[in-house]
Write a protein that holds these residues in place. Structure first.
Motif, PDB file in Angstrom:
ATOM      1  N   LYS A  36      37.938 -11.755  63.152  1.00 40.84           N
ATOM      2  CA  LYS A  36      36.656 -11.911  63.844  1.00 40.84           C
ATOM      3  C   LYS A  36      35.883 -10.605  64.004  1.00 40.84           C
ATOM      4  N   THR A  37      36.527  -9.454  63.765  1.00 40.52           N
ATOM      5  CA  THR A  37      35.825  -8.178  63.944  1.00 40.52           C
ATOM      6  C   THR A  37      35.950  -7.297  62.703  1.00 40.52           C
ATOM      7  N   GLY A  38      34.992  -6.413  62.574  1.00 38.90           N
ATOM      8  CA  GLY A  38      35.016  -5.453  61.482  1.00 38.90           C
ATOM      9  C   GLY A  38      36.192  -4.506  61.573  1.00 38.90           C
ATOM     10  N   GLU A  39      36.549  -4.131  62.802  1.00 36.75           N
ATOM     11  CA  GLU A  39      37.670  -3.210  62.980  1.00 36.75           C
ATOM     12  C   GLU A  39      38.968  -3.816  62.438  1.00 36.75           C
ATOM     13  N   GLU A  40      39.206  -5.104  62.745  1.00 32.21           N
ATOM     14  CA  GLU A  40      40.411  -5.771  62.234  1.00 32.21           C
ATOM     15  C   GLU A  40      40.401  -5.775  60.703  1.00 32.21           C
ATOM     16  N   ALA A  41      39.245  -6.065  60.125  1.00 33.98           N
ATOM     17  CA  ALA A  41      39.139  -6.145  58.672  1.00 33.98           C
ATOM     18  C   ALA A  41      39.425  -4.802  58.016  1.00 33.98           C
ATOM     19  N   VAL A  42      38.848  -3.737  58.552  1.00 37.55           N
ATOM     20  CA  VAL A  42      39.045  -2.406  57.970  1.00 37.55           C
ATOM     21  C   VAL A  42      40.516  -2.002  58.072  1.00 37.55           C
ATOM     22  N   THR A  43      41.156  -2.315  59.196  1.00 28.75           N
ATOM     23  CA  THR A  43      42.582  -2.014  59.365  1.00 28.75           C
ATOM     24  C   THR A  43      43.401  -2.727  58.289  1.00 28.75           C
ATOM     25  N   LEU A  44      43.097  -4.006  58.046  1.00 32.70           N
ATOM     26  CA  LEU A  44      43.826  -4.768  57.030  1.00 32.70           C
ATOM     27  C   LEU A  44      43.569  -4.220  55.628  1.00 32.70           C
ATOM     28  N   LEU A  45      42.304  -3.943  55.320  1.00 35.17           N
ATOM     29  CA  LEU A  45      41.952  -3.451  53.981  1.00 35.17           C
ATOM     30  C   LEU A  45      42.592  -2.099  53.693  1.00 35.17           C
ATOM     31  N   GLY A  47      45.188  -0.843  55.211  1.00 32.60           N
ATOM     32  CA  GLY A  47      46.635  -0.905  55.330  1.00 32.60           C
ATOM     33  C   GLY A  47      47.300  -1.204  54.002  1.00 32.60           C
ATOM     34  N   GLY A  48      46.605  -1.951  53.149  1.00 35.57           N
ATOM     35  CA  GLY A  48      47.103  -2.229  51.813  1.00 35.57           C
ATOM     36  C   GLY A  48      48.339  -3.110  51.742  1.00 35.57           C
ATOM     37  N   LEU A  49      48.677  -3.800  52.834  1.00 34.94           N
ATOM     38  CA  LEU A  49      49.881  -4.632  52.836  1.00 34.94           C
ATOM     39  C   LEU A  49      49.671  -5.954  52.107  1.00 34.94           C
ATOM     40  N   VAL A  50      48.417  -6.427  52.087  1.00 39.01           N
ATOM     41  CA  VAL A  50      48.088  -7.690  51.418  1.00 39.01           C
ATOM     42  C   VAL A  50      47.087  -7.379  50.306  1.00 39.01           C
ATOM     43  N   PRO A  51      47.307  -7.928  49.106  1.00 39.08           N
ATOM     44  CA  PRO A  51      46.390  -7.638  47.986  1.00 39.08           C
ATOM     45  C   PRO A  51      45.131  -8.527  48.032  1.00 39.08           C
ATOM     46  N   TYR A  52      44.236  -8.229  48.989  1.00 34.50           N
ATOM     47  CA  TYR A  52      42.998  -9.000  49.072  1.00 34.50           C
ATOM     48  C   TYR A  52      42.208  -8.826  47.791  1.00 34.50           C
ATOM     49  N   ARG A  53      41.578  -9.908  47.342  1.00 35.78           N
ATOM     50  CA  ARG A  53      40.819  -9.871  46.085  1.00 35.78           C
ATOM     51  C   ARG A  53      39.322  -9.792  46.301  1.00 35.78           C
ATOM     52  N   GLU A  69      29.093  -1.914  57.198  1.00 39.60           N
ATOM     53  CA  GLU A  69      30.082  -0.835  57.308  1.00 39.60           C
ATOM     54  C   GLU A  69      31.453  -1.276  56.781  1.00 39.60           C
ATOM     55  N   VAL A  70      31.821  -2.526  57.042  1.00 40.13           N
ATOM     56  CA  VAL A  70      33.108  -3.030  56.547  1.00 40.13           C
ATOM     57  C   VAL A  70      33.118  -3.021  55.016  1.00 40.13           C
ATOM     58  N   ALA A  71      32.009  -3.444  54.415  1.00 36.55           N
ATOM     59  CA  ALA A  71      31.928  -3.466  52.947  1.00 36.55           C
ATOM     60  C   ALA A  71      32.055  -2.052  52.373  1.00 36.55           C
ATOM     61  N   ARG A  72      31.420  -1.070  53.020  1.00 29.45           N
ATOM     62  CA  ARG A  72      31.537   0.312  52.543  1.00 29.45           C
ATOM     63  C   ARG A  72      32.986   0.792  52.659  1.00 29.45           C
ATOM     64  N   ALA A  73      33.674   0.406  53.753  1.00 28.84           N
ATOM     65  CA  ALA A  73      35.084   0.780  53.913  1.00 28.84           C
ATOM     66  C   ALA A  73      35.938   0.135  52.820  1.00 28.84           C
ATOM     67  N   ALA A  74      35.632  -1.126  52.482  1.00 29.93           N
ATOM     68  CA  ALA A  74      36.379  -1.807  51.408  1.00 29.93           C
ATOM     69  C   ALA A  74      36.173  -1.087  50.085  1.00 29.93           C
ATOM     70  N   ARG A  75      34.960  -0.608  49.846  1.00 29.24           N
ATOM     71  CA  ARG A  75      34.664   0.094  48.601  1.00 29.24           C
ATOM     72  C   ARG A  75      35.307   1.474  48.561  1.00 29.24           C
ATOM     73  N   GLU A  76      35.650   2.048  49.734  1.00 24.58           N
ATOM     74  CA  GLU A  76      36.405   3.311  49.739  1.00 24.58           C
ATOM     75  C   GLU A  76      37.822   3.063  49.224  1.00 24.58           C
ATOM     76  N   VAL A  77      38.370   1.901  49.534  1.00 21.66           N
ATOM     77  CA  VAL A  77      39.709   1.536  49.083  1.00 21.66           C
ATOM     78  C   VAL A  77      39.682   1.189  47.590  1.00 21.66           C
ATOM     79  N   ASP A  78      38.673   0.404  47.176  1.00 21.21           N
ATOM     80  CA  ASP A  78      38.511  -0.012  45.778  1.00 21.21           C
ATOM     81  C   ASP A  78      37.020  -0.015  45.455  1.00 21.21           C
TER      82      ASP A  78
END
Length: 132
Positions: A36-45, A47-53, A69-78
């Motif tokens: 439900k929050t951006g903070e949770e999403a960024v932590t999951l992304l 963390g790399g424990l789950v291979p989100y597609r 901001e969450v999308a930019r954080a996801a793009r930092e990972v991939d």
């Protein structure tokens, strides 16, 4: 012989919309993880424990981080991570705040549109990474 379904991270704080998106993606052949929050999403992304597609995110979220901001954080990972934005009123900001090669869905949208958007981005990503 179970096939691994692609896992899509969905960020939506409206339970009704979250249920519609979850149902559509499940029927479209995806596994869903929801927060439900951006903070949770960024932590999951990060963390790399789950291979989100892919990421499907509302733009206006609970907490400090918004969908941009969450999308930019996801793009930092991939750098090629597929992003689908959902918004009721922030579509005018997408050209400036959205990440490149993302898709924006204006609320209300048909459930099939979110499946089509995720599939389109995943297909485009698999073409980018295939050998020439």
């Amino acid at each position: 012989m179970a096939t691994e379904l692609p896992i899509i991270l969905v960020i939506e704080d409206d339970d009704a919309i979250q249920a519609i998106v979850e149902d559509a993606l499940s029927e479209g052949g995806f596994q869903i993880a929801t927060v439900k929050t951006g903070e949770e999403a960024v932590t999951l992304l990060k963390g790399g424990l789950v291979p989100y597609r892919a990421l499907v995110t509302d733009v206006n979220l609970l907490g400090r981080l918004d969908g941009w901001e969450v999308a930019r954080a996801a793009r930092e990972v991939d750098p090629h991570f597929p992003v689908v934005y959902m918004t009721g009123g922030a579509s005018d900001k997408w050209p400036v705040l959205g990440v490149p090669h993302s898709i924006l869905l204006q609320k209300p949208f048909a459930p099939a549109q979110v499946v089509a958007a995720v599939s389109q981005l995943l297909n485009a990503g698999s073409q980018q990474t295939s050998p020439a």
